[in-house]
Write a protein that holds these residues in place. Structure first.
Motif, PDB file in Angstrom:
ATOM      1  N   LEU A 174       0.623  -1.141   0.260  1.00 19.07           N
ATOM      2  CA  LEU A 174      -0.056  -0.065   0.135  1.00 19.07           C
ATOM      3  C   LEU A 174       0.855   1.134  -0.238  1.00 19.07           C
ATOM      4  O   LEU A 174       1.923   1.282   0.766  1.00 19.07           O
ATOM      5  CB  LEU A 174      -1.092  -0.078   1.089  1.00 19.07           C
ATOM      6  N   THR A 175       0.707   2.177  -0.988  1.00 22.07           N
ATOM      7  CA  THR A 175       1.701   3.277  -1.020  1.00 22.07           C
ATOM      8  C   THR A 175       0.671   4.753  -0.921  1.00 22.07           C
ATOM      9  O   THR A 175       0.632   5.594  -1.763  1.00 22.07           O
ATOM     10  CB  THR A 175       2.183   3.353  -2.493  1.00 22.07           C
ATOM     11  N   PRO A 176       0.670   4.875   0.391  1.00 16.93           N
ATOM     12  CA  PRO A 176      -0.451   6.263   0.704  1.00 16.93           C
ATOM     13  C   PRO A 176       0.536   7.459   0.767  1.00 16.93           C
ATOM     14  O   PRO A 176       1.680   7.381   1.550  1.00 16.93           O
ATOM     15  CB  PRO A 176      -1.221   6.100   1.853  1.00 16.93           C
ATOM     16  N   HIS A 177       0.055   8.636   0.171  1.00 16.29           N
ATOM     17  CA  HIS A 177       0.492   9.791   0.637  1.00 16.29           C
ATOM     18  C   HIS A 177      -0.198  10.175   1.999  1.00 16.29           C
ATOM     19  O   HIS A 177      -1.024   9.603   2.528  1.00 16.29           O
ATOM     20  CB  HIS A 177       0.491  11.084  -0.390  1.00 16.29           C
ATOM     21  N   PRO A 178       0.341  11.025   2.826  1.00 14.62           N
ATOM     22  CA  PRO A 178      -0.470  11.576   4.199  1.00 14.62           C
ATOM     23  C   PRO A 178      -1.879  11.428   4.040  1.00 14.62           C
ATOM     24  O   PRO A 178      -2.520  11.133   5.111  1.00 14.62           O
ATOM     25  CB  PRO A 178       0.367  12.773   4.567  1.00 14.62           C
ATOM     26  N   GLY A 179      -2.398  12.037   3.014  1.00 11.21           N
ATOM     27  CA  GLY A 179      -3.874  12.162   2.939  1.00 11.21           C
ATOM     28  C   GLY A 179      -4.530  10.929   3.125  1.00 11.21           C
ATOM     29  O   GLY A 179      -5.624  10.683   3.589  1.00 11.21           O
ATOM     30  N   GLU A 180      -3.748  10.062   1.806  1.00  7.40           N
ATOM     31  CA  GLU A 180      -4.463   8.803   1.782  1.00  7.40           C
ATOM     32  C   GLU A 180      -4.162   8.094   3.204  1.00  7.40           C
ATOM     33  O   GLU A 180      -5.265   7.170   3.583  1.00  7.40           O
ATOM     34  CB  GLU A 180      -3.886   8.131   0.699  1.00  7.40           C
ATOM     35  N   ALA A 181      -3.145   7.892   3.733  1.00  2.49           N
ATOM     36  CA  ALA A 181      -3.029   7.549   5.098  1.00  2.49           C
ATOM     37  C   ALA A 181      -3.835   7.935   6.199  1.00  2.49           C
ATOM     38  O   ALA A 181      -4.410   6.872   7.078  1.00  2.49           O
ATOM     39  CB  ALA A 181      -1.564   7.696   5.492  1.00  2.49           C
ATOM     40  N   ALA A 182      -4.379   9.196   6.228  1.00  2.00           N
ATOM     41  CA  ALA A 182      -5.035   9.503   7.119  1.00  2.00           C
ATOM     42  C   ALA A 182      -6.516   8.836   6.980  1.00  2.00           C
ATOM     43  O   ALA A 182      -7.378   8.370   7.973  1.00  2.00           O
ATOM     44  CB  ALA A 182      -5.448  11.037   6.987  1.00  2.00           C
ATOM     45  N   ARG A 183      -6.995   8.899   5.911  1.00  2.00           N
ATOM     46  CA  ARG A 183      -8.336   8.027   5.483  1.00  2.00           C
ATOM     47  C   ARG A 183      -8.175   6.470   5.801  1.00  2.00           C
ATOM     48  O   ARG A 183      -9.004   5.989   6.448  1.00  2.00           O
ATOM     49  CB  ARG A 183      -8.703   8.239   4.136  1.00  2.00           C
ATOM     50  N   LEU A 184      -7.007   6.015   5.735  1.00  2.00           N
ATOM     51  CA  LEU A 184      -6.849   4.615   6.010  1.00  2.00           C
ATOM     52  C   LEU A 184      -6.870   4.523   7.270  1.00  2.00           C
ATOM     53  O   LEU A 184      -7.297   3.400   7.852  1.00  2.00           O
ATOM     54  CB  LEU A 184      -5.582   4.028   5.385  1.00  2.00           C
TER      55      LEU A 184
END
Length: 490
Positions: free
Chosen positions: A364-374
């Motif tokens: 899984l390769t999130p940027h901080p915004g996607e990480a926050a949603r995860l």
């Protein structure tokens, strides 16, 4: 000063290393402080030989003690030294107080004002050390802001004041240094998050403590060094054929977003995948084939049609240009309904956050915004402790998590790798799609998810650094694709 090691420690662990050196190996704390100050002073003379006027800012802890050592050496060498204590020497403890008293017998202390900055060639920051855990305020915050507004270069002793040495977060305000000599053990917070704007060049000195000091202290993170790619990507056999290097299927590209899958697919091919296919909206097929005929491009209007394509691939890369409409949701569900390893990015991560699942064979390769949603939180919480965030994603979702950004972190929930390469030019559209393709390409060639993620991040960053030779501003993902082949053939 020695080459940067790979092991990264928390500040608490480094304090334990200090304790062991002092108590278990009979190296007095004052000796370690003298060694640190002397090492920093030698580095100053080496890197700033023309500096004749030093402004030394000393705080109230051991970090301040290092600063007093530097001030004394500079005065003995005939430099003009302005020494500004931010705590009375009587308030210092033990070794720091003795060191301060020695320096203050030769140098008269001066209250800090902005005028001090107008009369110096170099600033030595010894205000705050590794124990900082709350925002800087008061006179120290004012001094840091004044230093940052000055054109004078800064040498930060051990850690730039105001930077959290565990997380890489700026605690309100932090020194922007040109050079940071650091000691005993590399602090993990110097290499990720906001640290890149604070530390400048990091130089390491172990202060000659015995190797046994490090025994049994497991570093929670490691820096990906210059040889990270060499062992993972050996020279190919002369009898190699395309079937030996895997088949990547890139899935995504809703209406108007076909470029994302093209970038990801070409990155997979440039990284060495034997075959690369694309499943995307039918309207994108002619343009993709015309732009890159080596790709096998398939129109995908009904998600159920993905089954046969998925069965022929070794690795799936899902998310680039996927979108958040119904087509994207259905395609994502179809992509993860199988037994092929996945690399998930972009809107694939957003769909995953809405319907969480755990599996061990994906990256899984999130940027901080996607990480926050995860993690069902906000970006500020992610950035407060990137190390905790990347481990939490791996713990919750399984597999390997890649938290993108300055000092990209890669974790399988246990260890953590840190990439210190790359540049600000990578802050442009399509870079994440390229990384997705690189990781998928390496995964297809037989690397484990953890190895593919770490080596993929390094290859992507190095290609970007090569492509940025003519400048960071205006760097495009396509420029990185052009540089990839030279990087993956170390």
């Amino acid at each position: 000063m020695s080459e940067l090691p790979q092991a990264l420690y928390t500040p608490e662990q480094v304090r334990e290393l200090d304790r062991r050196a002092i108590e278990d190996h009979a190296i007095p704390g004052g000796v370690l402080m003298a060694r640190a100050g002397r090492a920093a002073w030698r580095l100053i003379r080496q890197r700033f030989p023309d500096a004749r006027r030093l402004l030394v800012l000393c705080g109230g802890g051991n970090n301040g003690g290092d600063g007093y050592v530097i001030a004394r050496h500079a005065a003995e060498a005939g430099l003009a030294v302005t020494l500004c204590p931010f705590a009375e020497s009587s308030a210092l403890g033990g070794d720091a107080r003795r060191t301060a008293d020695q320096a203050l017998t030769a140098i008269s202390p001066t209250p800090f004002t902005s005028q001090c900055l107008a009369e110096t060639d170099l600033v030595v920051d010894a205000l705050l050390g590794t124990g900082l855990d709350r925002p800087v305020s008061g006179p120290m915050a004012d001094a840091i802001e004044a230093v940052n507004a000055s054109p004078c270069p800064v040498v930060a002793v051990d850690v730039p004041s105001g930077l959290n040495a565990r997380t890489g977060q700026v605690m309100g305000v932090a020194i922007g240094a040109a050079l940071t000599p650091t000691f005993i053990g590399l602090k993990q917070g110097l290499f990720t998050g906001q640290a890149a704007d604070c530390v400048g060049e990091v130089v390491f000195d172990d202060l000659h403590v015995p190797a046994a000091v490090y025994d049994g202290i497991e570093p929670p993170a490691q820096r990906l060094g210059p040889t990270a790619l060499a062992g993972a990507l050996p020279r190919r056999p002369r009898t190699a054929h395309k079937g030996a290097f895997g088949h990547v299927l890139v899935i995504g590209g809703d209406h108007g977003m076909g470029g994302a899958v093209r970038i990801a697919a070409e990155a997979a091919a440039r990284s060495g995948a034997g075959l690369t296919s694309v499943a995307t909206r039918a309207g994108h097929v002619p343009a993709l084939i015309g732009a890159r005929p080596e790709l096998m491009v398939h129109g995908l209007e009904q998600p159920g049609d993905l089954s046969l394509l998925r069965s022929r691939a070794d690795v799936l890369a899902v998310g680039p240009g996927l979108g958040q409409a119904e087509w994207g949701r259905a395609v994502f569900e179809a992509a993860r309904d199988g037994d092929r390893p996945l690399v998930v990015d972009a809107d694939g991560l957003n769909w995953l956050a809405r319907a969480p699942e755990r599996r061990d064979d994906w990256v899984l390769t999130p940027h901080p915004g996607e990480a926050a949603r995860l993690l069902d939180t906000d970006v500020a919480a992610i950035n407060r402790d990137r190390f905790a965030a990347v481990r939490a994603i791996a713990d919750q979702y399984g597999g390997v998590a890649v938290l993108k950004g300055a000092g990209t972190l890669i974790s399988d929930g246990r260890g953590c790798d840190v990439c210190t390469e790359g540049n600000p030019g990578m802050a442009s559209g399509g870079m994440g799609d390229a990384l997705t393709g690189v990781i998928a390409g390496l995964l297809a060639q037989g690397l484990t998810p953890a190895a593919a993620a770490s080596r993929g991040v390094v290859a992507h960053a190095r290609a970007a650094d090569r492509a940025a030779v003519d400048g960071e501003r205006g760097l495009l993902a396509g420029d990185v694709l052009e540089a990839l082949r030279g990087v993956v053939n170390p």
